[in-house]
Scaffold this active site. Structure first.
Site, mmCIF file in Angstrom:
data_model
loop_
_atom_site.group_PDB
_atom_site.id
_atom_site.type_symbol
_atom_site.label_atom_id
_atom_site.label_comp_id
_atom_site.label_asym_id
_atom_site.label_seq_id
_atom_site.Cartn_x
_atom_site.Cartn_y
_atom_site.Cartn_z
ATOM 1 C CB CYS A 1 -13.330 9.491 -35.645
ATOM 2 S SG CYS A 1 -14.982 8.905 -35.232
ATOM 3 C CB CYS B 1 -15.299 15.783 -35.733
ATOM 4 S SG CYS B 1 -14.974 15.424 -34.007
ATOM 5 C CB CYS C 1 -16.998 9.458 -28.829
ATOM 6 S SG CYS C 1 -16.616 11.154 -29.317
ATOM 7 C CD GLN D 1 -15.110 26.932 -20.993
ATOM 8 O OE1 GLN D 1 -15.028 26.394 -22.091
ATOM 9 N NE2 GLN D 1 -15.499 28.186 -20.832
ATOM 10 C CE1 TYR E 1 -24.308 37.554 -19.883
ATOM 11 C CE2 TYR E 1 -22.254 38.766 -19.571
ATOM 12 C CZ TYR E 1 -23.547 38.694 -20.072
ATOM 13 O OH TYR E 1 -24.065 39.754 -20.765
ATOM 14 C CB THR F 1 -15.250 28.245 -14.643
ATOM 15 O OG1 THR F 1 -16.353 27.346 -14.783
ATOM 16 C CG2 THR F 1 -13.998 27.604 -15.210
ATOM 17 C CG ASP G 1 -27.151 40.306 -19.439
ATOM 18 O OD1 ASP G 1 -28.346 40.546 -19.184
ATOM 19 O OD2 ASP G 1 -26.780 39.853 -20.537
ATOM 20 C CG ASP H 1 -17.442 33.029 -20.430
ATOM 21 O OD1 ASP H 1 -17.610 33.056 -21.665
ATOM 22 O OD2 ASP H 1 -17.167 31.990 -19.809
ATOM 23 C CB CYS I 1 -17.611 30.397 -27.505
ATOM 24 S SG CYS I 1 -19.368 30.673 -27.192
ATOM 25 C CD GLU J 1 -14.251 30.036 -25.046
ATOM 26 O OE1 GLU J 1 -14.784 30.494 -24.024
ATOM 27 O OE2 GLU J 1 -14.792 29.198 -25.772
#
Length: 416
Positions: free
Chosen positions: A65, A74, A141, A258, A284, A289, A332, A347, A374, A408
């Site tokens: 980049c 990044c 990008c 995601q 969660y 997903t 939760d 998650d 994460c 992750e």
């Protein structure tokens, strides 16, 4: 102050030591010889703001980049991908106290399915590293892909033709604030969401994006620097779709998904491999997903999520895929009897599991927990608390975020 960068911090910054003092130097690699000229203090840490690389490390590589080193998106493009993976594996292993391998991302450029681009008086792009007020002007990008260039070119033409004002974060003035691009990597569908302050959007806006499947105008009525708002109007399709193997998901401007679709395929497959039994609780659950993917494979799934809009999207995704998974709004802290379920998937957000939920897990003792995280730090803290009655059977890392320090993890826990 000069010296050699020893290693990377958890945040992906090079560590330079001067006696007992430690300075964090962005965009450097282990083995770089650097001279730090200025630094600032942030939360009891010293971070270099002006420095020179006097002698580059032998492990350095050329970033793809052209904006690397200025853009805050990044941090690690100058480090070979194999080294990035080693860094992430080491980070996970340190927090978890066991060796964890990290599955590489199938793609390390063009992998992101969402980018939030600042529209400001200082530039149209991403925040300059270390600032909250300045943006680095970009043409495209590389981590998103070619369509980012098309969108930004069309946006600049729209601004020039309509003479629109750009947002000034310091003065809280100007009309245009963000443009968010989302793409179904496996469907090719593209969404453009323009986020503005209150005002009048020219009727010509959608004409500049004929290549987009879905076009939105959202209004951020607050002073907060966020890239979402109340949906004012849309053109084309209300959703774009993404596909993970044989499962389709609807994506709306205000729903989370995601951000690396290619690696998300591995994520849902790995979770599915670790599930035991028939009755699954997806905590969660977001837009479904995991839950919808598992239901497609015959599991009896119930999902709980605190965000009503996410629950609505999860139920739409279940309907779209013809599965009977049920998703409901809930906290939760207030989950019913966990012992009813064969496997509980959690998650949580970066803050980790709520202490009340940990106490409930330890009281109800579901046979198996699959923890997706994460944040290695809060994951480690939660695993320590759960260790009273659970042991780690399996731990896997996945690089969802190439060129960043983030990683992750999936952890399989079984009752002792």
């Amino acid at each position: 102050m000069r010296g050699v960068i020893e290693r990377l911090s958890d945040e992906g910054l090079g560590i330079l030591r001067d006696g007992r003092r430690e300075i964090l130097v962005p965009h450097t690699a282990p083995g770089d010889t650097v001279e730090v000229l200025r630094w600032r203090r942030k939360k009891r840490k010293l971070i270099a703001t002006e420095f020179k690389v006097l002698e580059p490390s032998p492990i350095r590589t050329e970033p793809k980049c052209p904006y690397f080193g200025r853009c805050g998106g990044c941090l690690l493009q100058h480090i070979p991908y194999e080294e990035q993976l080693r860094f992430k594996a080491s980070k996970l292993s340190k927090y978890m106290g066991l060796n964890v391998n990290v599955i590489p991302s199938p793609k390390i450029y063009g992998h992101r399915n969402r980018v939030d681009i600042v529209i400001s008086t200082t530039g149209i792009g991403f925040r300059r590293y270390g600032t909250w007020w300045e943006a680095v002007d970009i043409e495209e990008c590389p981590v998103f892909g070619d369509s980012s260039g098309k969108v930004l070119k069309a946006l600049r033409e729209f601004i020039e033709d309509e003479k629109l004002s750009l947002y000034d974060i310091r003065k809280n003035g100007g009309f245009l604030r963000y443009i968010v691009i989302r793409e179904g990597k496996f469907t090719g569908e593209l969404m453009v969401n323009l986020v503005t302050k209150e005002g009048n959007l020219p009727e010509s806006f959608p004409d500049y994006f004929p290549f987009a499947s879905s076009i939105y105008w959202s209004v951020n009525r607050s002073d907060s620097d966020v890239s979402y708002g109340d949906v004012e109007r849309f053109w084309g399709n209300p959703f774009i779709r993404e596909k993970l193997n044989d499962v389709l998901y609807l994506i709306h401007p205000n729903s989370f998904f995601q951000t690396n679709s290619y690696q998300a395929v591995n994520l849902v497959k790995k979770v599915t491999e670790l599930v035991d039994g028939e009755k699954i609780l997806d905590l969660y659950s977001g837009v479904g997903t995991f839950g919808v993917y598992l239901a497609k494979r015959g599991f009896n799934v119930e999902g709980i999520e605190i965000n009503p809009f996410a629950v609505e999207m999860a139920n739409k995704n279940a309907e779209l895929n013809g599965v009977k998974a049920k998703f409901r709004v809930g906290s939760d802290k207030d989950v019913e009897n966990l012992s009813e379920y064969d496997t509980v998937i959690v998650d949580p957000p970066r803050a980790g599991l709520h202490p009340k939920l940990i106490r409930k897990i330890l009281r109800d003792e579901p046979e198996k927990i699959i923890y997706v995280s994460c944040n290695p730090k809060t994951l480690s803290e939660n695993l320590s608390a759960l260790g009273e009655k659970y042991r780690v059977e399996n731990a896997i890392g996945l690089d969802m975020f190439p060129h960043t320090p983030h990683v992750e993890a999936i952890v399989e826990l079984r009752k002792v």
